[in-house]
Design a protein around this motif. Structure first.
Motif, short mmCIF file in Angstrom:
data_model
loop_
_atom_site.label_atom_id
_atom_site.label_comp_id
_atom_site.label_asym_id
_atom_site.label_seq_id
_atom_site.Cartn_x
_atom_site.Cartn_y
_atom_site.Cartn_z
N GLU A 392 -62.72 -18.59 -9.07
CA GLU A 392 -61.57 -18.42 -8.01
C GLU A 392 -60.44 -17.54 -8.53
O GLU A 392 -60.00 -16.84 -7.43
CB GLU A 392 -60.99 -19.99 -7.76
N ASP A 407 -56.74 -32.09 -7.32
CA ASP A 407 -57.30 -30.65 -7.31
C ASP A 407 -58.63 -30.46 -7.82
O ASP A 407 -59.07 -29.39 -7.68
CB ASP A 407 -56.22 -29.75 -8.30
N GLN A 409 -62.65 -30.02 -8.10
CA GLN A 409 -63.58 -29.12 -7.25
C GLN A 409 -65.01 -29.80 -7.42
O GLN A 409 -65.77 -30.04 -6.10
CB GLN A 409 -63.61 -27.85 -7.56
N SER A 424 -69.23 -21.96 -2.74
CA SER A 424 -69.11 -23.02 -1.85
C SER A 424 -68.13 -24.00 -2.24
O SER A 424 -67.34 -24.87 -1.59
CB SER A 424 -70.40 -23.48 -1.31
N ARG A 426 -65.73 -24.18 -4.96
CA ARG A 426 -64.50 -23.75 -5.62
C ARG A 426 -63.41 -23.73 -4.34
O ARG A 426 -63.80 -23.43 -3.22
CB ARG A 426 -64.78 -22.32 -6.20
N LYS A 427 -62.15 -24.01 -4.66
CA LYS A 427 -61.18 -23.74 -3.43
C LYS A 427 -59.89 -23.22 -4.14
O LYS A 427 -59.53 -23.40 -5.32
CB LYS A 427 -60.90 -25.30 -3.05
N ASN A 428 -59.09 -22.54 -3.31
CA ASN A 428 -57.65 -22.19 -3.73
C ASN A 428 -56.71 -23.10 -3.50
O ASN A 428 -56.68 -24.11 -2.76
CB ASN A 428 -57.64 -20.88 -2.66
N ASN A 429 -55.52 -22.89 -4.58
CA ASN A 429 -54.50 -23.77 -4.37
C ASN A 429 -53.23 -22.88 -4.33
O ASN A 429 -53.09 -22.25 -5.40
CB ASN A 429 -54.29 -24.80 -5.72
#
Length: 503
Positions: A392, A407, A409, A424, A426-429
């Protein structure tokens, strides 16, 4: 009558003596004023000469790096003191010819000079620190210090946790336990088969060959063991894991032996006011912020020289790819430590890991190995989460330095599907830290000496790649002390010494 004439003559002689003394005093005063004026004119000529010489500062250094320095090589690469002296004289002589003073320059030279690279780059370092202090102001400096101090503290804690986790040792213990379990299971199966054969033989004797009875061994329900998958993933190249698909990696290289860190540097001539090293925390933070502002990195690569210059400050390798690998590996290591600590503090996730570990241990008929399997599961889980974190970051997203359960994932159930969910899951913070924030934290751990010398490498290499192939940082003059011998009116000779430096 004679006495009166004698008295008049005496007065005339007395006045003549007085007038001669007065004339002598006036002439002496005039000469003194002339000499003072000559001295002032000589000093002015030296000052104007030094100002004019230093006014020829290197424009590229100032425009691109906010550094003041005079190219003492005059474009030739190696320091040329003779040309600097000739340049100084060329500005002094027109000033000496002004007015009615007959001033002639007899000799001139340098009694001291300071180069940008002197004192292991301390001169370079302090000019940058001064520039940053003037640019940020006291409030900006304090805000920067508070932010970096907090990040550094948390990073040190993460490093400690990662070291304590020691993934390799725990996985090795897991492998050992599983190998022992496999051997025991194989032995048990062989013994069971042997016993079965004996029972079958006994039954044949009792009931005859036509009534053979067979006993099917008990079958264990298959258990999904993600550890085997993650172990294979751990053996993959780090850049293959963390770089988003389609990203190209720079293959640029440098020859360090031609740069500041790899060659014998020219040295300045000592001046009266020596340079005192500044090793304060404040100066190091300011210097590092300067590097972030002026050097390229993976997110904002440099067009000349190495593309990933901040990565070079961290790793110091000759190739962009190797520097990027070093940064990626360190980020993965730090994130793994933080994530492992998060798992250990999360009772819900630990309960999940314990349940799966017990099932795997039962499946392999080694219930005592459940504790070892649980630790291996947690480490694999932390590693998988870290891969998503770093991926990410390289994709331009943000990840908090210290992560909470909210938080998280990747779930334990999806651990075996890590490779299918690299993009797919992983995510942004938005409240986290970017790649550039993380690399700034990483560079904090590099010694001052290495940061300074590597920064000079990058600046020198970049300027050379912009068309000045002979540019050398150790030919850049930042201070001069010069002398001149000037004869006034073909009689008195003046010896003057003046200094000038960029401040």
């Amino acid at each position: 009558m004679r006495n009166h004439k004698e008295m008049r003559g005496s007065i005339t002689v007395f006045l003549a003596l007085i007038l001669s003394l007065l004339l002598s005093l006036v002439c002496t005063s005039i000469e003194s004023v002339r000499m003072a004026s000559a001295r002032t004119q000589i000093l002015n000529s030296m000052d104007i000469g030094l100002y004019s010489v230093f006014g020829q500062y290197d424009k590229k250094l100032l425009e691109d790096y906010d550094l003041f320095a005079l190219d003492g090589s005059m474009g030739g690469g190696q320091l040329n003191l003779a040309k600097i002296c000739d340049n100084l004289e060329s500005y002094m002589k027109p000033v000496l010819k002004q007015n009615s003073q007959k001033l002639s320059l007899e000799h001139s030279g340098l009694t001291g000079y300071r180069l940008l690279t002197d004192n292991n780059g301390e001169v370079f370092y302090q000019q940058i620190v001064q520039y940053m202090q003037e640019t940020l102001g006291s409030q900006g400096v304090q805000a920067l210090l508070n932010r970096m101090s907090d990040r550094e503290k948390k990073t040190e804690e993460a490093n400690l946790k990662a070291s304590q986790a020691e993934t390799g040792g725990s996985i090795d213990r897991y492998d050992s336990e599983m190998n022992q379990a496999s051997q025991k299971s194989q032995q048990a199966a062989e013994e069971a088969a042997k016993k079965q054969q004996q029972e079958n033989a006994s039954s044949d004797q009792q009931f005859g060959s036509g009534d053979t009875q067979t006993t099917q061994p008990a079958q264990q329900n298959p258990v999904n063991n993600p550890i085997t998958v993650i172990k294979r993933v751990m053996k993959m190249g780090v850049l293959e894991l963390v770089l988003p698909s389609g990203c190209e990696v720079s293959t640029r290289t440098i020859s360090k032996n031609t740069l500041v860190s790899g060659r014998q540097l020219q040295q300045g001539m000592e001046m009266p006011d020596g340079v005192i090293a500044d090793n304060s925390y404040t100066s190091q933070v300011l210097f590092q912020q300067y590097l972030m502002n002026h050097l390229g990195n993976y997110m904002d690569s440099s067009k000349e020289g190495l593309a990933y210059q901040m990565e070079y400050i961290f790793a110091g390798k000759d190739e962009d790819m190797d520097n990027l690998k070093s940064v990626a590996s360190k980020l993965l290591f730090i994130r793994e430590g933080v994530n492992f600590a998060c798992l250990m503090a999360d009772n819900v996730k630990r309960t999940e890991a314990q349940a799966l570990a017990s099932a795997i241990a039962a499946g392999f008929l080694v219930p005592p190995a459940a504790v070892v399997i649980e630790t291996a599961l947690l480490l694999c889980w932390a590693f998988a989460e870290s891969v998503l974190d770093v991926r990410e970051l390289f994709a331009g997203g943000k990840i908090p330095l210290v992560k909470t359960s909210a938080d998280w994932q990747i779930s334990l159930a999806n651990l075996g599907n890590l490779m299918e969910g690299l993009d797919s899951m992983r995510k942004n913070n938005d409240h986290g830290m970017s790649y550039e924030d993380y690399i700034q934290v990483l560079v904090l751990s590099v010694s001052k000496e290495k940061k300074v010398i590597r920064a000079m490498d990058m600046i020198e290499n970049t300027i050379r790649n912009k068309g000045r192939a002979h540019f050398n940082m150790d030919s850049c003059v930042v201070a001069l002390e010069a002398f001149a011998d000037v004869k006034a009116n073909k009689r008195k000779e003046f010896h003057i010494i003046r200094q000038y430096c960029y401040e």
